[in-house]
Design a protein around this motif. Structure first.
Motif, short mmCIF file in Angstrom:
data_model
loop_
_atom_site.label_atom_id
_atom_site.label_comp_id
_atom_site.label_asym_id
_atom_site.label_seq_id
_atom_site.Cartn_x
_atom_site.Cartn_y
_atom_site.Cartn_z
N VAL A 71 0.87 -1.18 0.00
CA VAL A 71 0.00 0.00 0.00
C VAL A 71 0.90 1.23 0.00
N ASN A 72 0.75 2.07 -1.01
CA ASN A 72 1.59 3.27 -1.16
C ASN A 72 3.08 2.91 -1.12
N GLY A 73 3.41 1.79 -1.75
CA GLY A 73 4.80 1.39 -1.87
C GLY A 73 5.36 0.68 -0.66
N GLN A 74 4.54 0.47 0.38
CA GLN A 74 5.01 -0.18 1.59
C GLN A 74 4.20 -1.44 1.87
N GLU A 75 4.91 -2.52 2.31
CA GLU A 75 4.20 -3.73 2.73
C GLU A 75 3.47 -3.44 4.04
N THR A 76 2.17 -3.67 4.04
CA THR A 76 1.30 -3.18 5.11
C THR A 76 0.34 -4.27 5.58
#
Length: 409
Positions: free
Chosen positions: A90-95
């Motif tokens: 999500v938005n370039g981050q693993e979330t």
């Protein structure tokens, strides 16, 4: 060689000798349970072992670096045959997302393991989150809304799933507080803590966790959690859990009227909520003082205070509870820390609630579990209690990962 480094081999030699001595004395106590001298020797020997372990810890403490800072998560690959839950980008981050958590709950229910990379990522992120929280967290329940407080879970993952079945999954509209002792004793502690940390990351303002006396390095090494992490993942991850546990908040205050802590009240009559806010919690629990008492104390029927049968903390009567509540303009306290037949108990003229959420504790106590539901009606907190029985779990005995030496005690 520095002065501190010289202490390390000395501490290790003391520990080896005293642990051997302790093992022999324990055998004598088991063979002759009424031998007073043997019991006294055993108590003294355990004290020496703990003291020397502390000596070792402070001797090398300055050399320790953060596990979280040393990890190279990007180098951990996800094997092609891994079919478990995966963090979503999500938005370039693993979330952590709701689908991830729902998959994690089912995956672990089937006795399958979350990939170590994702487990490490959860721990690194939750450490950052807890580091930004105060020691005493304030919670507001709006008018007409409900809030659930759970007590000890102690690695009973399948009973945790049953709480969510009975009361619904945590969400923005269904907030929870878990009041310490998530791990140890039960042999599914890894599954419990990864599920709870995932919910905390998913709902940081609607899911709360407080430290219990079992969120400590010594207890984890004795009662199974460290051994379980080492077996299911790595010793390094066990050390990372210690770093995270050191940052857990110690107490929560709900609507400025209810204090929730794992253990109980204090030796000092002058203790205020502001005193609790000032506690430096990023450490292993001490043997005395406010932090110790928050984690270890118990209520009693008699008035006044007495020494705790646990050896740390205190026992406190209804007059102590009344005085503390009056001084801090509170209505009642909620605490955990003790097995209760119905899963809960209301004492001190309704002003001290104990909630314990691990039914049939250690597969042998026969108690129910319970949780407390708080609801704001006309500006006042109403409380209700839900009790439940234990549910079946896979045939892994409690304390399966406990230290063999302390398993004899």
């Amino acid at each position: 060689m520095s002065c501190n480094s010289k202490l390390v081999p000395k501490a290790r030699n003391w520990q080896r000798k005293e642990k051997l001595k302790l093992t022999l004395i324990l055998r004598v106590v088991q063979a002759h349970p009424n031998d007073v001298d043997a019991k006294n020797n055993c108590k003294e020997c355990k004290k020496i072992v703990q003291e020397k372990a502390f000596l070792k810890a402070i001797a090398v403490d300055h050399q320790k670096s953060s596990v979280a800072d040393s990890l190279d998560l990007d180098s951990m690959c996800i094997e092609g045959d891994y079919i478990g839950p995966k963090l979503e980008v999500v938005n370039g981050q693993e979330t952590v997302t709701l689908p991830f958590v729902e998959q994690l709950l089912e995956h672990q229910k089937q006795e399958k393991r979350l990939h170590r990379k994702y487990a490490y990522k959860i721990l690194v992120e939750i450490k950052r989150m807890f580091s930004e929280q105060p020691t005493l967290v304030d919670i507001t329940i709006p008018e007409g809304k409900s809030f659930t407080v759970c007590g000890d879970i102690h690695g009973q993952y399948y009973d945790l799933l049953n709480i969510f079945k009975l009361n619904g999954l945590p969400s923005i509209d269904n907030p929870y507080l878990f009041n310490g002792d998530f791990v140890d004793r039960g042999s599914f502690s890894v599954e419990v803590i990864l599920a709870l940390f995932s919910f905390k990351l998913l709902y940081p303002d609607h899911f709360f966790m407080a430290r219990g006396n079992h969120e400590s390095e010594t207890m984890n090494q004795m009662y199974g959690f460290y051994g379980e992490v080492k077996s299911k993942y790595t010793p390094q991850m066990g050390d990372l859990f210690t770093e995270v546990f050191n940052l857990l908040p110690l107490a929560h205050c709900i609507n400025n009227k209810v204090l929730v802590m794992h253990g109980g009240l204090f030796k000092d009559d002058t203790t205020t909520l502001d005193d609790l806010r000032k506690i430096d919690r990023n450490r292993q629990p001490p043997d005395e003082g406010m932090m110790c008492e928050l984690l270890w104390s118990d209520p009693m029927e008699a008035p006044g205070r007495s020494s705790s049968k646990r050896g740390v903390g205190i026992q406190f009567g209804s007059d102590i509870t009344d005085s503390f509540l009056k001084k801090n303009n509170l209505d009642f306290i909620i605490r955990s820390h003790e097995v209760k037949d119905k899963g809960y108990e209301v004492t001190h003229n309704g002003k001290c609630i104990t909630v314990f959420s691990a039914p049939n504790y250690c597969d042998q106590m026969g108690n129910k579990g319970a949780f407390v539901q708080l609801k704001v009606v006309d500006g006042k907190l109403q409380r209700d209690f839900v009790s439940y029985d234990a549910v079946p779990h896979p045939q892994v005995r409690p304390m399966a990962y406990a230290n063999s030496l302390f398993g004899m005690m």
